[in-house]
Design a protein around this motif. Structure first.
Motif, mmCIF file in Angstrom:
data_model
loop_
_atom_site.group_PDB
_atom_site.id
_atom_site.type_symbol
_atom_site.label_atom_id
_atom_site.label_comp_id
_atom_site.label_asym_id
_atom_site.label_seq_id
_atom_site.Cartn_x
_atom_site.Cartn_y
_atom_site.Cartn_z
ATOM 1 N N LYS A 25 0.638 -1.362 -0.318
ATOM 2 C CA LYS A 25 -0.207 0.035 0.284
ATOM 3 C C LYS A 25 0.860 1.416 0.249
ATOM 4 O O LYS A 25 2.108 1.259 0.305
ATOM 5 N N THR A 79 0.206 5.421 0.142
ATOM 6 C CA THR A 79 -0.418 6.868 0.519
ATOM 7 C C THR A 79 0.076 7.845 0.353
ATOM 8 O O THR A 79 1.275 8.591 0.772
ATOM 9 N N GLU A 98 -3.496 10.199 9.840
ATOM 10 C CA GLU A 98 -2.749 9.469 8.667
ATOM 11 C C GLU A 98 -1.532 8.892 9.407
ATOM 12 O O GLU A 98 -1.713 8.103 8.007
ATOM 13 N N ASP A 154 0.102 5.085 8.574
ATOM 14 C CA ASP A 154 0.811 4.843 7.515
ATOM 15 C C ASP A 154 2.130 5.832 7.306
ATOM 16 O O ASP A 154 1.998 7.325 6.941
ATOM 17 N N LEU A 188 3.639 7.636 4.432
ATOM 18 C CA LEU A 188 3.602 8.118 3.310
ATOM 19 C C LEU A 188 4.451 9.800 2.781
ATOM 20 O O LEU A 188 5.064 10.022 3.155
ATOM 21 N N LYS A 241 -6.346 13.233 -0.872
ATOM 22 C CA LYS A 241 -5.475 11.467 -0.461
ATOM 23 C C LYS A 241 -5.396 10.409 -1.642
ATOM 24 O O LYS A 241 -6.791 10.438 -2.675
ATOM 25 N N CYS A 243 -4.709 6.786 -2.684
ATOM 26 C CA CYS A 243 -4.432 5.329 -2.123
ATOM 27 C C CYS A 243 -3.826 4.350 -3.307
ATOM 28 O O CYS A 243 -4.730 4.158 -4.724
ATOM 29 N N THR A 249 -2.445 0.692 -4.519
ATOM 30 C CA THR A 249 -1.881 -1.082 -4.019
ATOM 31 C C THR A 249 -1.448 -1.595 -5.333
ATOM 32 O O THR A 249 -1.694 -1.477 -6.451
ATOM 33 N N LYS A 262 -6.051 2.601 -7.987
ATOM 34 C CA LYS A 262 -5.998 3.376 -7.772
ATOM 35 C C LYS A 262 -7.261 3.933 -6.898
ATOM 36 O O LYS A 262 -7.697 4.051 -7.924
ATOM 37 N N THR A 263 -6.764 4.984 -5.790
ATOM 38 C CA THR A 263 -8.275 5.856 -5.610
ATOM 39 C C THR A 263 -7.869 6.846 -4.886
ATOM 40 O O THR A 263 -6.958 7.593 -4.472
ATOM 41 N N SER A 264 -9.037 7.896 -5.121
ATOM 42 C CA SER A 264 -8.590 9.502 -4.765
ATOM 43 C C SER A 264 -9.789 9.680 -3.872
ATOM 44 O O SER A 264 -11.405 9.206 -4.246
#
Length: 518
Positions: free
Chosen positions: A3, A5, A41, A45, A48, A260, A262, A264, A274-276
């Motif tokens: 992961k 971030t 955050e 992590d 990050l 943010k 993220c 994987t 991928k996510t935002s």
């Protein structure tokens, strides 16, 4: 699985404390609140990546007071970014507003690199701020972070603030550097942090603004292969999503949210997801340690803001900012008069910069001045033709539309994708009428100077702020026109000096212009 971030701030504009400096009321913004989210955050992590995307050292009375009175001390915004362990920051266009010396000092005090691959030495084409990109290795994942800055800066910024600099085309330079990084660094993840925004609708691809090159984010996503994440800013929008496989985010402004992303990755370091998202600060308590870091600066700023300047005889308060833009009013007339007297000319224009401007109270303090004149503008006198003035007023008139009910309204182009009330000017020294019932380009129905129709081939000297004088806001008729006089002093200081010298200012209005629609 691995992961990763990435946290991303942008367009903080000097906001640390959760307050509105105009009235000291609570506001849901600021680096103090952002700091709390960052700490939360990091508990999830520790490794990050934290990036600021530009426009951080300018924008509030705190930063203005620092530059005017305390600039031999450490920059308050840099103190906070150092404390929060930022990995990098990107140069924004407003970083230049206080001059290159202030910016260079901020860079030198930073414990992190400032990136801008396309801001180069004029004579060598080498990146001015040293590093165009950095490499971070986290959990055996190699991450490249490239920084670029909107190249439209020379159209807004005072020349003395960017002497020796050249701003190369963002799209082309990003293409060049992404190709270079891919070939020579071979990163697992490639992030572009771009102080600029999107010129097209993210879903349809239709233009959302004039394609001047100020914003090129959509083209970057479509035309450059190899970008995994595009961090954006400049437009003050709240955006997340994916454009042509590139994860994008833009976290509003003033510290209202933090972006943010993220990732994987599989065991071969290939991105599989991928996510935002945007983390909003509304219900977050500000970090007390961060507020303490700049508390001495803030105390002195607040004392300065409450310094008495003079008196207003009459009414210069703003109760309806929309109405202010439809007919002559005392506040705008006063600012234009200040500009004309300082420059020794008889035509001027200025804007009501945003709808939060409160106007001047009867007992004027510095707080009133900086709450209404929110930008560190200087002034220029341009030599214009009558046709230039006509063209500028037609551009002005495009601010308005008639809605479905036939009522006067603001053109959505001045609201989306970014609010641009500051791109509607009001003039003094000429008499004019804007008729919004007529088509765009034919709305100036009266334009007189000294009681007679303006000579379109005649020559006129007009005072305006440096942003507008450079053609900012699509006022292309001003771009590259002869500069008759350059007044480098900050406009807030000029207004304060004007009031202090006279002690009492009468609110007057001569009704030299109006907007009609019925």
């Amino acid at each position: 699985m691995k992961k990763l971030t990435i946290l991303h701030t942008s367009d903080i504009h000097g906001n640390v404390y959760p307050l509105n400096y105009g009235n000291n009321e609570v506001a849901y913004l600021g680096l103090g609140k952002i700091a709390t989210i960052i700490a939360q955050e990091r508990m999830i992590d520790e490794q990050l990546i934290l990036i600021d995307n530009g426009d951080v050292i300018q924008g509030t009375p705190l930063t203005y007071h620092y530059v005017q009175f305390l600039k031999d001390r450490p920059n308050p915004m840099v103190k906070i970014l150092n404390y929060l362990s930022y990995d990098a920051a990107v140069i924004g266009n407003h970083e230049f507003n206080y001059g290159i010396d202030v910016l260079n000092k901020a860079v030198s005090e930073s414990s992190f690199p400032w990136l801008s691959a396309n801001t180069v030495h004029e004579d060598s084409d080498k990146p001015f701020f040293g590093k165009p990109y950095i490499i971070k290795e986290i959990n055996s994942v190699k991450v490249a972070i490239l920084g670029v800055t909107t190249h439209y800066i020379p159209n807004w910024e005072s020349e003395e603030n960017i002497v020796g600099l050249k701003f190369k085309d963002c799209l082309q330079e990003t293409k060049n550097w992404v190709a270079y990084i891919k070939e020579y660094e071979k990163p697992d993840v490639l992030i572009v942090s771009y102080h600029g925004g999107f010129e097209r609708d993210l879903e349809t691809g239709e233009p959302t603004e004039n394609l001047t090159g100020e914003n090129q984010g959509y083209a970057m996503c479509q035309e450059i292969e190899g970008i995994d994440i595009l961090l954006t800013g400049h437009q003050h929008r709240s955006l997340t999503g994916n454009v042509n496989g590139v994860e994008i985010v833009q976290p509003s402004h003033s510290g209202q949210a933090i972006g943010k992303v993220c990732l994987t990755l599989n065991n071969e370091n290939q991105i599989i997801d991928k996510t935002s998202s945007l983390l909003i600060v509304d219900d977050v308590e500000a970090d007390k340690e961060v507020l303490t870091l700049t508390s001495e600066y803030e105390t002195q700023t607040q004392a300065w803001l409450d310094t008495p300047i003079g008196m207003i005889e009459g009414d210069m308060l703003i109760t309806d900012p929309f109405l202010i833009r439809t007919e002559d009013n005392p506040l705008i007339e006063f600012i234009n008069k200040v500009q004309m007297e300082i420059a020794g000319v008889d035509i001027s224009n200025t804007a009501l910069f945003n709808n939060a401007s409160p106007g001047f109270r009867p007992n004027v303090t510095m707080r009133d001045i900086v709450s209404n004149y929110i930008y560190p503008n200087t002034l220029k006198v341009l030599q214009l033709s009558g046709q230039d003035i006509m063209d500028a007023l037609e551009q002005n008139a495009s601010y308005f539309i008639l809605n479905e009910e036939g009522q006067l309204d603001v053109n959505p182009a001045f609201l989306l994708p970014k609010t641009q009330h500051y791109n509607y000017d009001m003039w003094e020294g000429i008499d004019y009428i804007l008729d919004i019932r007529k088509p765009v380009g034919e709305r100036v129905t009266t334009l007189n100077y000294h009681g007679a129709p303006i000579d379109r081939n005649g020559t006129y000297h007009v005072i305006m702020n440096n942003y507008r004088a450079g053609g900012g806001g699509d006022y292309t008729m001003f771009k590259d026109k002869p500069v008759v006089k350059d007044i480098p002093m900050d406009m807030t200081e000029l207004i304060a000096n004007y009031i202090m010298k006279r002690k009492t200012i009468k609110a007057t209005v001569n009704h030299n212009w109006k907007v009609i629609w019925k």
